[in-house]
Design an enzyme around this catalytic site. Structure first.
Site, short mmCIF file in Angstrom:
data_model
loop_
_atom_site.label_atom_id
_atom_site.label_comp_id
_atom_site.label_asym_id
_atom_site.label_seq_id
_atom_site.Cartn_x
_atom_site.Cartn_y
_atom_site.Cartn_z
CE LYS A 241 -89.95 17.64 -62.01
NZ LYS A 241 -89.72 16.25 -62.54
NE ARG A 242 -82.77 24.12 -59.20
CZ ARG A 242 -82.02 25.50 -59.62
NH1 ARG A 242 -81.74 25.39 -60.43
NH2 ARG A 242 -81.82 26.02 -58.61
#
Length: 487
Positions: A241-242
Site C-alpha cells: 500500500k505504501r
RNA sequence: GGCGCUAUCGUCUAACGGUUAGGACGGAGCCCUCUCAAGGCUUAAAUAAGGGUUCGAUUCCCUUUAGCGCUACCA
C-alpha cells in the site's frame, strides 16, 4: 470431504492478492463440491483493526463470493495452547527463557540462527522450576537435529519439496505472553477444522516445512498443500500500500466501476491459465476449468503505471463484460455512478441512455463523463470553435445549425425520421454529412466525441435539442472576438 | 550471509524433446463509418547468459545472472 480455507489477518484492507487466494480456494471448493471456510487469523491483537475486518467483508461481498463456515482464531486460543502443550508433553518443544532479542541483536545473529544457547538442553526439572518461579519464556519447537534428516512434502503446484531439518530454526509456538504464534495457531486450526487442502500464497512455501513438523508432532498427517505464485508490481517488488497505493486494494476497482466478475476473471488469469486460449470465462466456466495443473510457479505482474492504476487487461475484460450486459441491467448498475457524479439521472432516462454508451464505456463510472449531457439542464461551457466542421468555417457552422433548427422543428423524432431529415439537409446545403452532423453534435452534446447522433437527438428530445442549437447559434453570432477557423 | 523457489513478446500466457515458438491485452497501420467507440484485416514484439545430455532442445541436467520468499515472541 474436501475442505479449504481462506485465512486473512485483519491488519489491512482486502488486498487483491488475498482476494485472488480466496477465489482460487473458492473455485477449488466449488469445483469439487467441497466446503469453503473463512477463518479470520486475528492472533496479532496489536495490529488487528475493525476497519480491516470490514474491508475484507465488503470486498468479498462486492465480489459476490460466499463461504460455508466462519471462524475467528482469537476465540480458539485455548485449543491452540492445548495443542502447543501437547507437543511439549511429547518432548518436541521446550521453554526458552532467553529475553526477546532486540532488532539489532537479531541483525547480528541473523545468519544461521537456530536456537538460543543452553535452552534446548535445559532439564525438565529446571525448566519447570523456572517457569514456576514466574520467569517468562517462549515455547519453541525442538527441531530434530540428528544427522541429515530432511523435512519433506508434496506441493500440488511446486512439486516435491525438501529441506534439511538442520536448516530450520527452533521457531516459537507460544509467545511469552502465552499467545500462540501464527505457525502454531494456523496448524492447530487446520487440524481441528479438518482442512484437507491448504491453498495459499507462495510466501508460505518455506514456512510449510515448519508446519509439516507441527502436524507430525501433533500426530497428524499434514493436509495437501498448493502454493500460489504471488502478484507483484511492474518493478518486481511486492505489492504494498505504501509503495503502490490504490492498486492493491479491491475497493479501488469497485469504486472505479468494475463489474465484480470482470475483476474476478482478471485475477484468475494471473498465475493461472485454462490452457486453451480462453480469456473470458464465466463463473461457471472458471469453476469447471480450475485445477492446480494450470497454476504457475512464477509470480505474475499486475501491469499498472503511476498514471493509471488499472491493468489494461482488466480494463478490457470489464469493457467486454459490460457489452454483454442486458441494457436494463447496465442501466441499473450505472445509475449510482451517475448520481455519485452529481448528475440528475433517473432510471427511465438511464434505460434509454444505456444502449448509447454500452460499447463506449470501459467502466460503469465512465457513464459520468460519457453521458453527462443527457442529465444536465445546461451544457457545460465549450469553445464555439468546436462547432466549426472539418474543412468548413463559421459561416458553414451557422448555416448548418440554422437549417437544423428548422429541420428539427418539423422532423419526426425517431432514428429513421431524423436520419432522413438531416441527410436531406446536408444535400440541400451541398455539404458532406459529416460537416452537417458535427456542428449539431457539438451543439447538443457540448463536445466533438459522443454517441451516434440520431439516437442521441431522439433521447434528448425535440425541446432540449432546439434549445441547445439555439444557444449554439447565439454563441456563433455573438462571439465576434474569436476568429478561430478550422482548416 | 544461509535456505528455498522462479525465469517464453512491454504485460498476462500456450508449448509438457521435433511448431514458421501460438493466443490475448496494449502499440502501429489499413478497412468500415456522422464523431467516438465497437467490429474486420494486417503488422512489430519473446525462449536471461553459458555449458552439457540428445539425431534434435523453450522443454531434461549443471553453472552464472537476475528476481522473489523464508530466515521475528508478524501473518
Amino acid at each position: 470431504m474436501l475442505r479449504v480455507r481462506f485465512a486473512p489477518s485483519p491488519t489491512g484492507y482486502l488486498h487483491i492478492g488475498s482476494a485472488r487466494t480466496f477465489i482460487f480456494n473458492w473455485l477449488y471448493a466449488r469445483r469439487n463440491r467441497g466446503t469453503m471456510i473463512l477463518r479470520i487469523d486475528d492472533t496479532d491483537v496489536d495490529r488487528n483493526t475493525q476497519a480491516s475486518l470490514d474491508s475484507i467483508f465488503d470486498g468479498l461481498k462486492w465480489l459476490d463470493l460466499d463461504w460455508d463456515e466462519e471462524y475467528y482464531q482469537s476465540q480458539r486460543g485455548d485449543l491452540h495452547r492445548q495443542m502447543a502443550w501437547a507437543i511439549f508433553e511429547r518432548g518436541l518443544a521446550y521453554r526458552d527463557f532467553t529475553p526477546a532479542a532486540t532488532a539489532e541483536e537479531k541483525e547480528h545473529a541473523g545468519a544461521g540462527w537456530l536456537c538460543n544457547p543452553g535452552m534446548r538442553e535445559l532439564s525438565a526439572e529446571e525448566s519447570q522450576r523456572r517457569a514456576d518461579a514466574g520467569e517468562p519464556f517462549v515455547l519453541r519447537f525442538r527441531v530434530p537435529r540428528e544427522g541429515s534428516l530432511a523435512v519433506e512434502f508434496q506441493d500440488a503446484v511446486y512439486g516435491e519439496q525438501s529441506k534439511l531439518a538442520a536448516d530450520i530454526e527452533d521457531f516459537a509456538l507460544l509467545r511469552s505472553n502465552g499467545v500462540p504464534t501464527y505457525h502454531l495457531a494456523s496448524c492447530a486450526d487446520d487440524l481441528d477444522l479438518r482442512i484437507s487442502h491448504i491453498i495459499r500464497g507462495q510466501d508460505h512455501l518455506t514456512n510449510t516445512f515448519k508446519h509439516v513438523l507441527i502436524f507430525e508432532a501433533l500426530g497428524a498427517k499434514p493436509p495437501q498443500f498448493a502454493h500460489l505464485p504471488l502478484l507483484i508490481a511492474p518493478d518486481g517488488s511486492k505489492l504494498s500500500k505504501r509503495k503502490h497505493g490504490p492498486v492493491v486494494s479491491v475497493t479501488t476497482y469497485r469504486d472505479a466501476g468494475f463489474l465484480p466478475h470482470a475483476y474476478i476473471n482478471f485475477l484468475c488469469l494471473l498465475g493461472w491459465s485454462p490452457k486453451d486460449n480462453r480469456e473470458q470465462l464465466t463463473r461457471e466456466e472458471l469453476i469447471l476449468a480450475f485445477s492446480f495443473d494450470g497454476i504457475h510457479r512464477h509470480n505474475a505482474v499486475v501491469n499498472f503505471t503511476d498514471e493509471d492504476p488499472i491493468d489494461p487487461k482488466a480494463m478490457w475484460l470489464n469493457a467486454e463484460l459490460i457489452r454483454t450486459l442486458p441494457v436494463e441491467e447496465l442501466a441499473r448498475q450505472m445509475l449510482p455512478f451517475a448520481c455519485a457524479a452529481g448528475l440528475r439521472a433517473d432510471p427511465g432516462k438511464m434505460l434509454r441512455v444505456a444502449p448509447l454508451v454500452q460499447e463506449r464505456i470501459k467502466t460503469l463510472r465512465d457513464v459520468a463523463s460519457m453521458a453527462d449531457f443527457f442529465f444536465v439542464d445546461e451544457l457545460a461551457p465549450y469553445d464555439p470553435a468546436e462547432l466549426v466542421p472539418q474543412k468548413g468555417d463559421r459561416a458553414m457552422a451557422l448555416g448548418v445549425l440554422q437549417a437544423a433548427r428548422n429541420i428539427l422543428q418539423e422532423a419526426v423524432f425517431s432514428h429513421a425520421g431524423l436520419e432522413a431529415a438531416l441527410r436531406g439537409g446536408a444535400e440541400q446545403l451541398k455539404i458532406k454529412v459529416g460537416q452537417m452532423f458535427q456542428p449539431i453534435r457539438v451543439a447538443v452534446c457540448g463536445r466533438k466525441n459522443a454517441p451516434p447522433l440520431f439516437e442521441t437527438l431522439e433521447v434528448l428530445g425535440r425541446e432540449t435539442c432546439l434549445k441547445r442549437i439555439e444557444k449554439a447559434i447565439e454563441m456563433l453570432q455573438g462571439d465576434h472576438a474569436s476568429t478561430t477557423e478550422r482548416g
